[in-house]
Design a protein around this motif. Structure first.
Motif, PDB file in Angstrom:
ATOM      1  N   PRO A 131     104.095  39.728 -41.353  1.00 34.46           N
ATOM      2  CA  PRO A 131     105.311  39.654 -42.166  1.00 34.46           C
ATOM      3  C   PRO A 131     105.121  38.695 -43.343  1.00 34.46           C
ATOM      4  O   PRO A 131     104.451  37.670 -43.227  1.00 34.46           O
ATOM      5  N   LEU A 132     105.716  39.040 -44.493  1.00 34.17           N
ATOM      6  CA  LEU A 132     105.550  38.239 -45.698  1.00 34.17           C
ATOM      7  C   LEU A 132     106.799  37.444 -46.045  1.00 34.17           C
ATOM      8  O   LEU A 132     106.770  36.627 -46.950  1.00 34.17           O
ATOM      9  N   GLY A 133     107.900  37.686 -45.375  1.00 32.95           N
ATOM     10  CA  GLY A 133     109.169  37.082 -45.738  1.00 32.95           C
ATOM     11  C   GLY A 133     109.248  35.597 -45.471  1.00 32.95           C
ATOM     12  O   GLY A 133     108.495  35.039 -44.665  1.00 32.95           O
ATOM     13  N   PRO A 134     110.195  34.934 -46.134  1.00 36.22           N
ATOM     14  CA  PRO A 134     110.352  33.491 -45.941  1.00 36.22           C
ATOM     15  C   PRO A 134     110.927  33.138 -44.567  1.00 36.22           C
ATOM     16  O   PRO A 134     110.845  31.989 -44.142  1.00 36.22           O
ATOM     17  N   GLU A 135     111.469  34.131 -43.866  1.00 35.10           N
ATOM     18  CA  GLU A 135     112.008  33.872 -42.535  1.00 35.10           C
ATOM     19  C   GLU A 135     110.901  33.619 -41.521  1.00 35.10           C
ATOM     20  O   GLU A 135     111.103  32.934 -40.525  1.00 35.10           O
ATOM     21  N   TRP A 136     109.711  34.179 -41.751  1.00 31.45           N
ATOM     22  CA  TRP A 136     108.624  34.068 -40.778  1.00 31.45           C
ATOM     23  C   TRP A 136     107.530  33.100 -41.214  1.00 31.45           C
ATOM     24  O   TRP A 136     106.658  32.760 -40.441  1.00 31.45           O
ATOM     25  N   SER A 140     105.416  27.282 -48.560  1.00 35.68           N
ATOM     26  CA  SER A 140     104.133  27.316 -49.280  1.00 35.68           C
ATOM     27  C   SER A 140     103.328  28.576 -48.925  1.00 35.68           C
ATOM     28  O   SER A 140     102.717  29.195 -49.798  1.00 35.68           O
ATOM     29  N   THR A 141     103.340  28.977 -47.648  1.00 36.92           N
ATOM     30  CA  THR A 141     102.628  30.191 -47.237  1.00 36.92           C
ATOM     31  C   THR A 141     103.269  31.418 -47.849  1.00 36.92           C
ATOM     32  O   THR A 141     102.584  32.331 -48.319  1.00 36.92           O
ATOM     33  N   HIS A 142     104.585  31.451 -47.864  1.00 34.80           N
ATOM     34  CA  HIS A 142     105.313  32.580 -48.467  1.00 34.80           C
ATOM     35  C   HIS A 142     104.959  32.696 -49.953  1.00 34.80           C
ATOM     36  O   HIS A 142     104.707  33.791 -50.458  1.00 34.80           O
ATOM     37  N   ALA A 143     104.924  31.575 -50.666  1.00 40.75           N
ATOM     38  CA  ALA A 143     104.576  31.593 -52.088  1.00 40.75           C
ATOM     39  C   ALA A 143     103.139  32.055 -52.286  1.00 40.75           C
ATOM     40  O   ALA A 143     102.842  32.815 -53.214  1.00 40.75           O
ATOM     41  N   GLU A 144     102.223  31.621 -51.417  1.00 44.82           N
ATOM     42  CA  GLU A 144     100.813  32.006 -51.527  1.00 44.82           C
ATOM     43  C   GLU A 144     100.618  33.499 -51.246  1.00 44.82           C
ATOM     44  O   GLU A 144      99.846  34.177 -51.931  1.00 44.82           O
ATOM     45  N   LEU A 145     101.328  34.029 -50.233  1.00 42.94           N
ATOM     46  CA  LEU A 145     101.195  35.445 -49.885  1.00 42.94           C
ATOM     47  C   LEU A 145     101.767  36.358 -50.958  1.00 42.94           C
ATOM     48  O   LEU A 145     101.303  37.483 -51.134  1.00 42.94           O
ATOM     49  N   ASN A 146     102.787  35.909 -51.657  1.00 40.31           N
ATOM     50  CA  ASN A 146     103.456  36.744 -52.658  1.00 40.31           C
ATOM     51  C   ASN A 146     103.097  36.365 -54.088  1.00 40.31           C
ATOM     52  O   ASN A 146     103.751  36.805 -55.025  1.00 40.31           O
ATOM     53  N   LYS A 147     102.053  35.564 -54.262  1.00 41.97           N
ATOM     54  CA  LYS A 147     101.644  35.121 -55.587  1.00 41.97           C
ATOM     55  C   LYS A 147     101.063  36.304 -56.367  1.00 41.97           C
ATOM     56  O   LYS A 147     100.250  37.070 -55.840  1.00 41.97           O
ATOM     57  N   PRO A 148     101.471  36.476 -57.619  1.00 41.85           N
ATOM     58  CA  PRO A 148     100.898  37.569 -58.414  1.00 41.85           C
ATOM     59  C   PRO A 148      99.428  37.309 -58.718  1.00 41.85           C
ATOM     60  O   PRO A 148      98.970  36.166 -58.725  1.00 41.85           O
TER      61      PRO A 148
END
Length: 186
Positions: A131-136, A140-148
């Motif tokens: 999962p990529l959402g901020p709930e899981w 910082s991990t969420h920002a890294e996973l969704n970084k363009p």
């Protein structure tokens, strides 16, 4: 029927739910008929067709060829349906119907092949399940996973895309780039 009489004191909605939950053999036979109907509907039958006059000779002494009888056609149809039923994914599963049709709407979301960066198909599928959402994930991990892939500041000039040197060399060896003007001096 017997359950409806037994549960007649219940509210009609609950009586219907209980009778459906404790279904009898009628439901099983109806399911088998539905499964067989699905097999028949999805089987493309190849039956011989004979059109009078086509592919035959005419005249005196010629034996008129007749097509297969209705019994033979029914037998061929039944054999083809049985062969199709045995070749299905749900052939050995009595209580399951697997839809083997290709869903055209969801096909655009399926990967044709495994991306190169993943070592195996299992690793790729595991990355899709993450999962990529901020709930899981942490912030910082969420920002890294969704970084363009490319980050540009507002107002910054972006250089146009250019071909790699290897492709430029290949094109130079082949001659002029197609689609360009061949006239000089403009």
């Amino acid at each position: 029927e017997r359950f409806r009489n037994h549960f007649s004191g219940f509210i009609p909605i609950y009586a219907a739910m209980v009778s459906e939950a404790f279904a009898s053999a009628d439901t099983q036979s109806a399911f088998e008929k539905a499964k067989l109907g699905d097999v028949e509907k999805n089987t493309k039958l190849k039956l011989p067709t004979v059109t009078p006059g086509w592919g035959s000779w005419g005249g005196d002494g010629v034996v008129v060829r007749s097509g297969p009888s209705d019994e033979e056609i029914a037998r061929m149809k039944q054999q083809q349906i049985q062969a199709a039923a045995q070749g299905r994914k749900d052939a050995k599963l009595q209580h399951v119907i697997i839809n083997e049709k290709r869903n055209k709407k969801s096909a655009k979301y399926l990967a044709d092949s495994r991306p190169h960066q993943y070592g195996s198909t299992e690793v790729y599928e595991a990355s899709l399940r993450q999962p990529l959402g901020p709930e899981w994930n942490t912030a910082s991990t969420h920002a890294e996973l969704n970084k363009p892939a490319v980050v540009a500041k507002a107002g910054q000039m972006i250089a146009p895309i250019s071909l790699p040197k290897q492709l430029l060399r290949k094109r130079g060896a082949q001659g002029a780039v197609s689609g360009g003007s061949s006239r000089k001096g403009k």
